[in-house]
Design a protein around this motif. Structure first.
Motif, PDB file in Angstrom:
ATOM      1  N   GLY A   1      17.294   6.578 -13.019  1.00  0.00           N
ATOM      2  CA  GLY A   1      17.688   7.761 -11.838  1.00  0.00           C
ATOM      3  C   GLY A   1      18.409   8.809 -12.698  1.00  0.00           C
ATOM      4  O   GLY A   1      18.875   9.442 -11.741  1.00  0.00           O
TER       5      GLY A   1
ATOM      6  N   SER B   1      15.816  14.415 -12.679  1.00  0.00           N
ATOM      7  CA  SER B   1      15.829  15.217 -11.452  1.00  0.00           C
ATOM      8  C   SER B   1      14.825  16.137 -11.446  1.00  0.00           C
ATOM      9  O   SER B   1      13.632  15.800 -11.453  1.00  0.00           O
ATOM     10  CB  SER B   1      17.183  15.673 -11.267  1.00  0.00           C
TER      11      SER B   1
ATOM     12  N   HIS C   1      11.850  15.912  -7.130  1.00  0.00           N
ATOM     13  CA  HIS C   1      10.659  15.134  -7.900  1.00  0.00           C
ATOM     14  C   HIS C   1       9.376  15.522  -7.882  1.00  0.00           C
ATOM     15  O   HIS C   1       8.408  14.578  -7.958  1.00  0.00           O
ATOM     16  CB  HIS C   1      10.831  13.399  -7.683  1.00  0.00           C
TER      17      HIS C   1
ATOM     18  N   THR D   1       9.559   9.340  -9.525  1.00  0.00           N
ATOM     19  CA  THR D   1      10.555  10.280 -10.203  1.00  0.00           C
ATOM     20  C   THR D   1       9.875  11.212 -10.987  1.00  0.00           C
ATOM     21  O   THR D   1       8.815  11.165 -11.181  1.00  0.00           O
ATOM     22  CB  THR D   1      11.451   9.204 -11.078  1.00  0.00           C
TER      23      THR D   1
ATOM     24  N   CYS E   1      19.803   8.845  -7.754  1.00  0.00           N
ATOM     25  CA  CYS E   1      19.101  10.035  -8.623  1.00  0.00           C
ATOM     26  C   CYS E   1      19.660  11.359  -7.817  1.00  0.00           C
ATOM     27  O   CYS E   1      19.516  12.505  -8.490  1.00  0.00           O
ATOM     28  CB  CYS E   1      17.707  10.018  -8.459  1.00  0.00           C
TER      29      CYS E   1
END
Ligand code: HEM
Ligand code: SF4
Ligand code: FES
Lengths: 284, 254
Positions: free
Chosen positions: B69, B72, B80, B87, B168
């Motif tokens: 997490g 970013s 994302h 991610t 996240c």
């Protein structure tokens, strides 16, 4: 739990938003049923049905309480909505240089505050046009039905025009205009003896019919504004109806699809039905 | 499979420190393998910048396999990037076209202030977690094995799904209100669904929501953007559950 949380916490503010919003949805149904009186019956029958309905709405204590709850709900919903929107703007002081919100959310869901503001402007002008006239200003004539009493040509009597006032006792009362005075807007008194003869109905039907007619030079403008506002309301409800259930925590594999379906149907059909009525009046 | 390469243009947010103003800067990067991840592409760009004796771009990352997490980035207008359920470290450059201009920005929220370039401070999430994201355990020597308590399969599954949230912050970044409801509701749900979480249930939801509000996150308007962009596909069902839990707690707590 501190009492202020019921008003201040983000989630509690949303409960109020949802509760007032759903209450206003039920109000819409009630209001629509009344408006339908304008077109379901025609002629004198329709006029009488609508004016009697309007009188009932203004004089029944239960309806009166309900209407105050409605006023308060609209104010609360709008104030709460503006507060939430203001806070939400503050939560992102700097915007993205490049954003693609269309990839993850529906348009109405992102424009609830703007849609709501247009609805608010509509509600204010709508109340100024009808509610204010009906409740406050004096210039609404009473429900008068003109009839012609056939004369007798053999006896040299011509046809005679007569005015019948519809009274709250449920009857038409024949009255010579120069023999009565009016008090408290609707009460009909005998001029010479100062006796109350009955209470008439305000002819709101005629007010509405004239308002949306071709005779009114602004009739078309009002009509367009009305129809556009109903379109905006439809978008507001397209997201709002189901959203309110989510806010209140009502979510279930079995029921949520049904709520979503009812919400979309409600958002389409109710504003559409509202909009059709003035269009029909204008097209007469 | 022969690896393909693309040339790309990048517009990236550069900001010296928390107080600096910052701006979008343009970069050109050639020969990017479509098999590389987005972060590997940024590594390549940083190498180029270092060779040019320029300051490399700061960005968060750690595991680079979608579990920690840390990574970013708001890529082309989405948290994302354009892919779903991944991610940024799992996002591949094959999702982009040759010659494309890619916008890269930090999460934008009052509660996530920028520290440098693309790095934001997400400690507001930690403080929300500390406000109630825990359960009491008996440590007096006769600790009960967690598996000794039978838990229904449906609840266990839902609690597990909620627990896959990696914190996240993509939900906050995607939300037009910068609301943290998806994150907080996942943290509330994972415990509210289990018997071990019942003890502090009321206080937990009240305290976590209070902390969430104090941190300056916005209010949820159910746009659903968060759940679409969430790399762990956390469901909006959790937000509804938290709304229920909060209502119960609000009207019954002392
Ligand atoms: C007849 C009129 C109206 C009806 C039936 C209505 C209905 C609703 C409903 C059901 C919701 C969803 C609540 C939720 O998501 O929990 C909502 C949201 C909202 N309404 Fe209205 N509304 C009306 C008028 C207005 C007005 C006049 C405003 C004025 C500003 C407004 C502003 C908002 C805003 C900003 C939201 C978004 C709140 C949110 O999504 O969290 N609405 N409305
Ligand atoms: S809910 Fe999803 S998007 Fe939000 S912090 Fe957790 S994993 Fe990230
Ligand atoms: S670097 Fe750990 S999830 Fe991306």
């Amino acid at each position: 739990m501190s009492k202020s949380a019921i008003l201040k916490s983000s989630i509690a503010k949303k409960y109020w938003m949802a509760l007032t919003g759903l209450f206003l949805c039920t109000f819409l149904i009630g209001h629509l049923l009344g408006n339908l009186q304008l077109v379901l019956k025609t002629g004198e029958e329709g006029r009488r049905a609508f004016n009697e309905y309007a009188y009932f709405m203004g004089h029944n204590i239960f309806i009166k309480i309900l209407s105050w709850v409605t006023y308060i709900s609209i104010i609360f919903h709008a104030v709460d909505g503006f507060m939430l929107t203001f806070q939400n703007k503050k939560a992102r002081p700097q915007n993205y240089a490049y954003n693609n919100p269309g990839a993850n959310s529906s348009l109405p869901s992102r424009y609830m505050a703007i849609l709501g503001t247009v609805v608010l402007v509509f509600i204010v002008t709508h109340m100024a046009n009808f509610w204010w006239k009906a409740k406050v200003t004096e210039d609404i004539p009473l429900h008068v039905k003109e009839i012609v009493v056939p004369g007798n040509p053999m006896m040299g009597q011509p046809d005679q025009k007569m005015e019948l006032y519809l009274t709250t006792s449920g009857n038409y009362m024949p009255i010579q205009k120069d023999q009565v005075v009016f008090k408290n807007k609707t009460e009909i008194y005998d001029k010479t003896f100062d006796i109350k003869m009955g209470e008439g109905y305000k002819d709101l039907h005629t007010v509405v019919m004239k308002f949306f007619s071709k005779e009114n030079e602004l009739g078309l403008v009002y009509l367009i504004f009305y129809v556009v506002s109903m379109g905006v309301l439809a978008f507001h409800l397209w997201h709002g109806f189901a959203s309110a259930f989510q806010t209140l925590g009502v979510r279930h594999k079995r029921y949520t699809p049904a709520i979503n379906f009812i919400g979309k149907a409600f958002a389409l059909l109710v504003p559409l039905a509202f909009a059709v009525i003035p269009v029909m009046i204008y097209m007469r | 499979m022969a690896s393909k390469t693309i040339n790309i243009n990048l517009k990236i947010w550069r900001q010296k420190n928390a107080n600096a103003k910052g701006s979008m800067e343009t970069y050109k990067l050639d020969n990017v393998s479509t098999d590389s991840s987005f972060l590997e592409m940024l590594d390549q760009l940083n190498e180029q910048l270092v060779n040019e004796r320029k300051e490399p771009i700061a960005f968060d990352h750690d595991c680079r396999e979608g579990i920690c997490g840390m990574c970013s980035l708001y890529i082309n207008g989405e948290a994302h990037g354009p892919d779903r359920a991944v991610t940024t470290c799992q996002l591949h450059m094959r999702k982009f076209k040759d010659g494309e201009t890619i916008y890269v920005e930090p999460w934008r929220a009052k509660a996530f202030p920028v520290i440098k370039d693309l790095v934001v401070d997400r400690s507001s999430f930690d403080r929300i977690q500390q406000a109630g994201g825990f359960v009491s355990v008996n440590t007096s020597g006769n600790t009960i094995d967690a598996n000794a308590i039978p838990i229904g399969k449906a609840d266990a599954d839902k609690a597990f799904e909620a627990a896959t949230c990696i914190g996240c912050g993509a939900c906050v970044a995607s939300c037009k209100n910068a609301s943290a409801m998806l994150f907080v509701s996942a943290k509330v749900s994972q415990m509210a669904l289990l018997p071990q979480g019942k003890v502090e249930a009321k206080q937990r939801v009240l305290n976590m929501v209070k902390q969430m509000d104090e941190e300056g996150f916005g209010n949820c308007t159910n746009t659903g953007a968060c759940a679409v962009e969430c790399p762990k596909e956390i469901s909006l069902e959790n937000i509804a559950r938290m709304n229920r839990e909060y209502l119960k707690a609000m009207v019954t707590a002392e």
